[in-house]
Design a protein around this motif. Structure first.
Motif, PDB file in Angstrom:
ATOM      1  N   ASP A 266       1.670  -6.380   5.017  1.00  0.00           N
ATOM      2  CA  ASP A 266       2.819  -5.933   4.883  1.00  0.00           C
ATOM      3  C   ASP A 266       3.708  -6.495   6.176  1.00  0.00           C
ATOM      4  N   ASN A 267       3.392  -6.461   7.131  1.00  0.00           N
ATOM      5  CA  ASN A 267       4.561  -7.160   8.190  1.00  0.00           C
ATOM      6  C   ASN A 267       3.912  -8.710   8.246  1.00  0.00           C
ATOM      7  N   ALA A 268       3.394  -9.271   7.569  1.00  0.00           N
ATOM      8  CA  ALA A 268       3.494 -11.648   7.648  1.00  0.00           C
ATOM      9  C   ALA A 268       3.848 -11.103   6.864  1.00  0.00           C
ATOM     10  N   LEU A 269       4.085 -10.794   5.662  1.00  0.00           N
ATOM     11  CA  LEU A 269       5.367 -10.643   4.093  1.00  0.00           C
ATOM     12  C   LEU A 269       6.564 -10.166   4.785  1.00  0.00           C
ATOM     13  N   LYS A 270       6.590  -9.434   5.115  1.00  0.00           N
ATOM     14  CA  LYS A 270       8.167  -9.064   6.105  1.00  0.00           C
ATOM     15  C   LYS A 270       8.247  -9.886   6.690  1.00  0.00           C
ATOM     16  N   LYS A 271       7.921 -10.446   7.927  1.00  0.00           N
ATOM     17  CA  LYS A 271       8.604 -11.547   8.651  1.00  0.00           C
ATOM     18  C   LYS A 271       8.647 -12.995   8.557  1.00  0.00           C
ATOM     19  N   ALA A 272       7.804 -12.956   7.398  1.00  0.00           N
ATOM     20  CA  ALA A 272       7.980 -14.510   6.434  1.00  0.00           C
ATOM     21  C   ALA A 272       8.844 -14.711   5.470  1.00  0.00           C
ATOM     22  N   GLY A 273       9.230 -13.368   5.169  1.00  0.00           N
ATOM     23  CA  GLY A 273      10.759 -13.247   4.359  1.00  0.00           C
ATOM     24  C   GLY A 273      10.054 -12.462   3.178  1.00  0.00           C
ATOM     25  N   LYS A 274       9.191 -12.739   2.407  1.00  0.00           N
ATOM     26  CA  LYS A 274       8.458 -12.583   1.348  1.00  0.00           C
ATOM     27  C   LYS A 274       9.606 -11.104   0.395  1.00  0.00           C
ATOM     28  N   THR A 275      10.429 -11.328   0.019  1.00  0.00           N
ATOM     29  CA  THR A 275      10.400 -10.075   0.073  1.00  0.00           C
ATOM     30  C   THR A 275       9.376  -9.879  -1.768  1.00  0.00           C
ATOM     31  N   GLU A 276      10.022 -10.723  -2.369  1.00  0.00           N
ATOM     32  CA  GLU A 276       9.227 -10.916  -4.117  1.00  0.00           C
ATOM     33  C   GLU A 276       7.552 -10.382  -3.580  1.00  0.00           C
ATOM     34  N   LEU A 277       7.263 -10.986  -3.427  1.00  0.00           N
ATOM     35  CA  LEU A 277       5.839 -10.482  -2.558  1.00  0.00           C
ATOM     36  C   LEU A 277       5.336  -9.325  -2.014  1.00  0.00           C
ATOM     37  N   HIS A 278       5.939  -9.283  -0.862  1.00  0.00           N
ATOM     38  CA  HIS A 278       6.379  -7.551  -0.558  1.00  0.00           C
ATOM     39  C   HIS A 278       6.074  -7.142  -1.235  1.00  0.00           C
ATOM     40  N   LYS A 279       6.819  -6.421  -2.336  1.00  0.00           N
ATOM     41  CA  LYS A 279       7.078  -5.629  -3.666  1.00  0.00           C
ATOM     42  C   LYS A 279       5.816  -5.509  -4.236  1.00  0.00           C
ATOM     43  N   VAL A 280       5.727  -6.884  -4.985  1.00  0.00           N
ATOM     44  CA  VAL A 280       4.392  -7.244  -5.825  1.00  0.00           C
ATOM     45  C   VAL A 280       3.603  -5.742  -4.529  1.00  0.00           C
ATOM     46  N   LEU A 281       3.445  -6.361  -3.400  1.00  0.00           N
ATOM     47  CA  LEU A 281       2.153  -5.282  -2.488  1.00  0.00           C
ATOM     48  C   LEU A 281       2.393  -3.950  -2.661  1.00  0.00           C
ATOM     49  N   ARG A 282       3.510  -3.925  -1.927  1.00  0.00           N
ATOM     50  CA  ARG A 282       3.928  -2.357  -1.603  1.00  0.00           C
ATOM     51  C   ARG A 282       3.949  -1.023  -3.191  1.00  0.00           C
ATOM     52  N   SER A 283       3.727  -2.296  -4.083  1.00  0.00           N
ATOM     53  CA  SER A 283       3.865  -1.668  -5.770  1.00  0.00           C
ATOM     54  C   SER A 283       2.199  -1.173  -5.972  1.00  0.00           C
ATOM     55  N   THR A 284       0.766  -1.551  -5.524  1.00  0.00           N
ATOM     56  CA  THR A 284      -0.493  -1.020  -5.336  1.00  0.00           C
ATOM     57  C   THR A 284      -0.074  -0.493  -4.358  1.00  0.00           C
ATOM     58  N   ASN A 285       0.459   0.129  -3.622  1.00  0.00           N
ATOM     59  CA  ASN A 285      -0.056   1.377  -3.008  1.00  0.00           C
ATOM     60  C   ASN A 285       0.266   2.012  -3.970  1.00  0.00           C
ATOM     61  N   MET A 286      -0.979   3.700  -2.794  1.00  0.00           N
ATOM     62  CA  MET A 286      -0.197   5.015  -3.794  1.00  0.00           C
ATOM     63  C   MET A 286      -0.038   6.166  -2.440  1.00  0.00           C
ATOM     64  N   ASP A 287       1.008   7.000  -2.951  1.00  0.00           N
ATOM     65  CA  ASP A 287       0.424   8.055  -2.173  1.00  0.00           C
ATOM     66  C   ASP A 287      -0.647   8.707  -1.697  1.00  0.00           C
ATOM     67  N   SER A 288      -0.244   8.884  -0.305  1.00  0.00           N
ATOM     68  CA  SER A 288      -1.903   9.991   0.558  1.00  0.00           C
ATOM     69  C   SER A 288      -1.658  11.221  -1.201  1.00  0.00           C
ATOM     70  N   GLY A 289      -2.552  11.386  -1.304  1.00  0.00           N
ATOM     71  CA  GLY A 289      -2.719  12.720  -2.083  1.00  0.00           C
ATOM     72  C   GLY A 289      -2.529  12.112  -3.191  1.00  0.00           C
ATOM     73  N   ALA A 290      -2.024  10.941  -3.628  1.00  0.00           N
ATOM     74  CA  ALA A 290      -1.682  11.233  -5.213  1.00  0.00           C
ATOM     75  C   ALA A 290      -2.844  10.344  -5.592  1.00  0.00           C
ATOM     76  N   ILE A 291      -4.181   9.880  -5.094  1.00  0.00           N
ATOM     77  CA  ILE A 291      -4.790   9.750  -5.395  1.00  0.00           C
ATOM     78  C   ILE A 291      -6.081  10.234  -5.344  1.00  0.00           C
TER      79      ILE A 291
END
Ligand code: UTP
Length: 297
Positions: free
Chosen positions: A76-101
């Protein structure tokens, strides 16, 4: 009456023997079509259909699946630092809220019906969806969403259905159809893997279901069926014996059987051709192949 369906069970505790040796250490559901694992397609479909609670029935050796949905602060931090916004978005889409899974174990691979029944306490007294991630369905409107919309009208238990060639019916659960109204099939019987020549129709059951808590109870009451496994098909068909309705829904879309090698390969090529950045080169590679000797096998 509106019937909300907010819980989905993902049975992922199978042995995946058709993909050995890969599945010795990699869960089948983590295998990727282009760059996304099968399970991501299933989750995206469920989210689009309004599912809020995701229940995984897992087994030994599937921890990669649990990690996949975890947060990954380093990446997460590495992509943010490198300004890779699109990839960062893709990565975030794999996260699940705590308690949802939630993850629950099936200790022995006793069949799909048994896997679903392992989630009975988490489902409680509500209708729920079941999604088999190895059936990947490419559709304009996600398959489960189509089904939930139809289910608002029909109630009952609903299974996804697709016409298959007559010689293929013995590989599926098959519907005995009473009548067809648009995409909704009224069902008077279901047979798991009918012997060749005995199939009641060409409508095969595909891995999407909307089920009632009663089907969970049926799983506790029925005997083990074809192959010595506790068959989900039998537990659904049991509804008919108590005068309740079952419907098939002939979904719009193309289904790939990613539990088999040929289905997985077809899905890979098809999904890659749908990606503008891959299409050109892949298409010219495919056109350049010498396919004159494809008769063998
Ligand atoms: P499959 O029939 O494809 O079996 O299961 P499998 O074990 O995954 O694969 P093969 O046939 O050995 O290659 C259909 C779905 O039911 C789940 C699987 O994970 C898959 O999503 N399943 C099957 C369970 O969760 N538990 C079981 O005991 C059997």
């Amino acid at each position: 009456m509106k019937r909300r369906v907010t819980k989905a069970i993902f049975p992922v505790a199978g042995l995946g023997t058709r993909f050995l040796p890969a599945t010795k250490s990699v869960p089948k559901e983590i295998m990727t079509l282009v760059d996304r694992p099968l399970i991501q397609y299933a989750i995206d479909e469920a989210r689009a259909a309004g599912i809020e609670d995701f229940i995984f029935v897992t087994s030994r050796g599937k921890s990669a699946l649990e990690d996949y949905f975890d947060h990954s602060p380093e990446l997460d931090n590495a992509l943010k630092k490198a300004g890779k916004t699109e990839l960062h978005k893709v990565l975030r889409s794999t996260n699940m809220d705590s308690g949802a899974i939630a993850y629950i174990r099936q200790h022995k691979a006793l069949g799909l019906g048994h896997a679903v029944s392992c989630a009975r306490k988490l489902v409680g007294d509500e209708p729920f969806a079941v999604i088999l991630p190895d059936d990947v369905i490419a559709a304009e409107k996600p398959c489960l969403q189509q089904m939930i919309e139809a289910y608002q009208e029909t109630g009952g238990a609903m299974v996804a259905a697709m016409e298959v060639a007559p010689e293929k019916t013995s590989a599926y659960g098959v519907l005995d159809v009473l009548k067809k109204d648009g995409r909704v099939l009224s069902v008077k019987g279901m047979v798991e893997k009918p012997a060749p020549g005995t199939s009641p129709s060409n409508y095969a059951v595909i891995g999407r279901y909307i089920l009632t808590p009663r089907v969970m109870q049926n799983l506790e009451n029925i005997e083990h069926g074809a192959g010595g496994e506790l068959q989900l098909t039998d537990a659904i068909a049991y509804e008919l014996t108590t005068g309740r309705d079952i419907f098939g829904y002939e979904f719009e879309g193309k289904r790939f059987d990613c539990g088999s090698k040929d289905g997985f390969l077809q899905a890979t090529v098809s999904f890659a051709l749908d990606r503008p950045e891959l299409r050109g080169e892949l298409a010219s590679f495919l056109k350049g192949l010498d396919l004159s000797d494809t008769s063998a096998g």
